[in-house]
Design an enzyme around this catalytic site. Structure first.
Site, PDB file in Angstrom:
ATOM      1  N   SER A   1      24.682  13.815  41.746  1.00  0.00           N
ATOM      2  CA  SER A   1      24.666  14.438  40.118  1.00  0.00           C
ATOM      3  C   SER A   1      25.645  13.517  39.447  1.00  0.00           C
ATOM      4  O   SER A   1      26.073  14.329  38.250  1.00  0.00           O
ATOM      5  CB  SER A   1      24.580  15.737  39.852  1.00  0.00           C
ATOM      6  OG  SER A   1      23.235  16.237  40.459  1.00  0.00           O
TER       7      SER A   1
ATOM      8  N   GLU B   1      18.954  13.189  52.832  1.00  0.00           N
ATOM      9  CA  GLU B   1      17.635  13.360  52.934  1.00  0.00           C
ATOM     10  C   GLU B   1      17.076  12.597  54.098  1.00  0.00           C
ATOM     11  O   GLU B   1      16.085  12.897  54.448  1.00  0.00           O
ATOM     12  CB  GLU B   1      16.983  12.400  51.638  1.00  0.00           C
ATOM     13  CG  GLU B   1      17.534  13.329  50.500  1.00  0.00           C
ATOM     14  CD  GLU B   1      17.579  12.398  49.029  1.00  0.00           C
ATOM     15  OE1 GLU B   1      17.184  11.016  49.007  1.00  0.00           O
ATOM     16  OE2 GLU B   1      17.784  13.037  47.939  1.00  0.00           O
TER      17      GLU B   1
ATOM     18  N   GLY C   1      20.767  15.355  43.255  1.00  0.00           N
ATOM     19  CA  GLY C   1      19.594  15.318  42.364  1.00  0.00           C
ATOM     20  C   GLY C   1      19.283  16.857  41.762  1.00  0.00           C
ATOM     21  O   GLY C   1      18.289  17.130  41.301  1.00  0.00           O
TER      22      GLY C   1
ATOM     23  N   LYS D   1      16.720   5.276  46.231  1.00  0.00           N
ATOM     24  CA  LYS D   1      15.814   5.942  47.228  1.00  0.00           C
ATOM     25  C   LYS D   1      14.237   5.429  47.109  1.00  0.00           C
ATOM     26  O   LYS D   1      14.383   4.239  47.103  1.00  0.00           O
ATOM     27  CB  LYS D   1      15.757   7.451  46.542  1.00  0.00           C
ATOM     28  CG  LYS D   1      17.100   8.022  46.364  1.00  0.00           C
ATOM     29  CD  LYS D   1      17.165   9.589  46.235  1.00  0.00           C
ATOM     30  CE  LYS D   1      18.577   9.989  45.806  1.00  0.00           C
ATOM     31  NZ  LYS D   1      18.723  11.509  45.733  1.00  0.00           N
TER      32      LYS D   1
ATOM     33  N   HIS E   1      22.326   9.746  55.346  1.00  0.00           N
ATOM     34  CA  HIS E   1      21.842  10.406  53.665  1.00  0.00           C
ATOM     35  C   HIS E   1      21.492  11.649  54.268  1.00  0.00           C
ATOM     36  O   HIS E   1      20.727  11.609  55.073  1.00  0.00           O
ATOM     37  CB  HIS E   1      21.125   9.557  53.006  1.00  0.00           C
ATOM     38  CG  HIS E   1      21.120  10.064  51.694  1.00  0.00           C
ATOM     39  ND1 HIS E   1      20.294  11.311  51.176  1.00  0.00           N
ATOM     40  CD2 HIS E   1      21.614   9.644  50.384  1.00  0.00           C
ATOM     41  CE1 HIS E   1      20.421  11.678  50.114  1.00  0.00           C
ATOM     42  NE2 HIS E   1      21.370  10.551  49.469  1.00  0.00           N
TER      43      HIS E   1
ATOM     44  N   ASN F   1      21.815   4.252  44.843  1.00  0.00           N
ATOM     45  CA  ASN F   1      20.892   4.615  45.823  1.00  0.00           C
ATOM     46  C   ASN F   1      19.495   4.844  45.239  1.00  0.00           C
ATOM     47  O   ASN F   1      19.213   5.835  44.576  1.00  0.00           O
ATOM     48  CB  ASN F   1      21.122   5.765  46.659  1.00  0.00           C
ATOM     49  CG  ASN F   1      20.045   6.239  47.491  1.00  0.00           C
ATOM     50  OD1 ASN F   1      19.158   5.645  48.110  1.00  0.00           O
ATOM     51  ND2 ASN F   1      20.311   7.425  48.153  1.00  0.00           N
TER      52      ASN F   1
ATOM     53  N   GLU G   1      28.744  13.796  49.771  1.00  0.00           N
ATOM     54  CA  GLU G   1      27.375  14.298  49.060  1.00  0.00           C
ATOM     55  C   GLU G   1      27.244  15.789  49.286  1.00  0.00           C
ATOM     56  O   GLU G   1      26.358  15.954  50.295  1.00  0.00           O
ATOM     57  CB  GLU G   1      26.607  13.357  49.402  1.00  0.00           C
ATOM     58  CG  GLU G   1      26.769  11.950  48.728  1.00  0.00           C
ATOM     59  CD  GLU G   1      25.424  11.141  48.347  1.00  0.00           C
ATOM     60  OE1 GLU G   1      25.418  10.633  47.245  1.00  0.00           O
ATOM     61  OE2 GLU G   1      24.566  11.159  49.347  1.00  0.00           O
TER      62      GLU G   1
END
Ligand code: PEP
Length: 236
Positions: free
Chosen positions: A199, A96, A167, A9, A94, A7, A161
């Site tokens: 991560s 985010e 991150g 992003k 996701h 991904n 996740e």
């Protein structure tokens, strides 16, 4: 078959096409070892990356989509548009994107439907916040999020996740990943591939990916550099 999905992003530029070239070269050997590699670049790069990946062992995906095929949704992209640009997969839910858009389960369900409508495979993301883990509610929260795809378990990929691991360089304890993946397997049955994300790096991929019910990885930061992405694939 194990899946390793990158991904990107909101990262990447035309210079990243050189990285894709190296990923394609490495994916041949990875495929022989039972590894399917997928790259999800920003939408503006999807057509070009998909063209570079055509007839190779790397497939491509979008990072989110709107549930409608077209319409007055400024700034949005439909599943139809992603598939026309060459995508075979699309990430949905996701953390985010959930945080930015505030999507509820109904909207996420409609997005999953849209991805299936055009013949792509949804990569449905679930995960708890740090506060939810500290409150010992992680399994309850994540299995609740799975309600969106429970009736479509044979058609989706699910990625666990933990939000606090994305991150940050932090990862859950192996037993916590194992507990969550077992709970997801019990809820969804034997069919869907269950990935871990958060991560994942070349240095920790092998130990994470040998945990029961973990069928691959969703990788953010480390998927931007071919050397790291391929090292993760090799570790698996
Ligand atoms: C992600 O955003 O899906 C992710 C797993 O990111 P990272 O690998 O950078 O933690």
């Amino acid at each position: 078959m194990a899946l390793i999905i990158g991904n990107w992003k909101m990262n990447g530029s035309s210079a990243s096409l050189a990285e894709v070239g190296q990923m394609i070269d490495g994916a041949e050997a990875a495929a022989k070892d039972g590894m399917q590699m997928v790259v999800c670049p920003p939408a503006t790069m999807l057509r070009e990356v998909s063209a570079a990946c055509r007839d190779t062992k790397v497939q491509t995906g979008g990072q989110d989509c709107h549930a409608d095929p077209s319409g007055a949704h400024t700034g949005c992209i439909s599943a139809e548009m992603l598939v026309e640009a060459g995508a075979s997969y699309c990430i949905i839910g996701h953390s985010e994107a959930r945080e930015r858009s505030g999507d509820d389960n109904e909207t996420l369900g409609a997005k999953v439907e849209a991805v299936l409508r055009v013949g792509m495979v949804p990569i449905f993301c679930v995960g708890e916040s740090l506060a939810e883990r500290q409150d010992l509610r992680a399994v309850e929260v994540v299995t609740g999020q799975l309600d969106v795809v429970a009736k479509k378990a044979g058609q989706v990929i699910v990625a666990y996740e933990p939000i606090w691991a994305i991150g940050t360089g932090l990862t859950p304890k192996e037993e916590d990943i194992a507990e969550m993946h077992l709970a997801m397997r019990e809820k969804l049955g034997p069919q869907p591939p269950l990935l871990y994300g958060g991560s994942v790096k070349p240095g920790n991929a092998a130990e994470i990916l040998r945990i029961d019910n973990v069928g691959g990885a969703l990788v953010g930061g480390a998927s931007l550099v071919a050397k790291d992405f391929l090292a993760i694939a090799r570790a698996i």
